[in-house]
Scaffold this motif. Sequence first.
Motif, short mmCIF file in Angstrom:
data_model
loop_
_atom_site.label_atom_id
_atom_site.label_comp_id
_atom_site.label_asym_id
_atom_site.label_seq_id
_atom_site.Cartn_x
_atom_site.Cartn_y
_atom_site.Cartn_z
N ARG A 145 0.85 -1.19 0.00
CA ARG A 145 0.00 0.00 0.00
C ARG A 145 0.88 1.25 0.00
O ARG A 145 1.87 1.33 0.71
N GLY A 146 0.52 2.19 -0.84
CA GLY A 146 1.25 3.44 -0.91
C GLY A 146 2.44 3.44 -1.86
O GLY A 146 3.03 4.48 -2.08
N SER B 42 6.49 -5.03 -6.49
CA SER B 42 7.89 -5.42 -6.42
C SER B 42 7.98 -6.94 -6.36
O SER B 42 7.03 -7.62 -5.96
N THR B 43 9.11 -7.47 -6.79
CA THR B 43 9.33 -8.91 -6.78
C THR B 43 10.70 -9.21 -6.19
O THR B 43 11.58 -8.34 -6.15
N ASP B 44 10.87 -10.41 -5.72
CA ASP B 44 12.18 -10.85 -5.27
C ASP B 44 12.34 -12.32 -5.57
O ASP B 44 11.37 -13.07 -5.68
N VAL B 45 13.58 -12.73 -5.73
CA VAL B 45 13.94 -14.13 -5.90
C VAL B 45 15.04 -14.39 -4.89
O VAL B 45 16.00 -13.64 -4.81
N SER B 46 14.89 -15.44 -4.10
CA SER B 46 15.93 -15.81 -3.15
C SER B 46 16.19 -17.30 -3.27
O SER B 46 15.40 -18.04 -3.85
#
Length: 108
Positions: A38-39, A44-48
């Motif tokens: 929110r805001g 966004s995305t991430d890969v770990s």
Amino acid sequence: MDESLTNAERKTLNAAYDILNGKLNEGEYWTFGWRWYRGHAKPSTDVSMFTAVLEKHISWLEGETFADKIANGMAMNAAERAAAPSPEEAKRLRIQRLRDQLEREEAA
């Protein structure tokens, strides 16, 4: 916003799943997530991952695209495998990591 998937999107996602599953090697652990806080202006995305040999946690993989991040993680795993210690050395390293963990637990 349409919350359903088209047939083409379903096929694309299932094909991506098949590609990624086909690249997975024993001992590898991958995760990815996407979110839209929110805001914030955009999602966004991430890969770990955890590397297969040394079980090193990589919490953020570099890359401009999802495919770049996956490719970078695969390259890290390949480099680690190429430099992997002998089974005896790997056992010694694992024992040392466990001793270090035990020392931290006892000190706490």
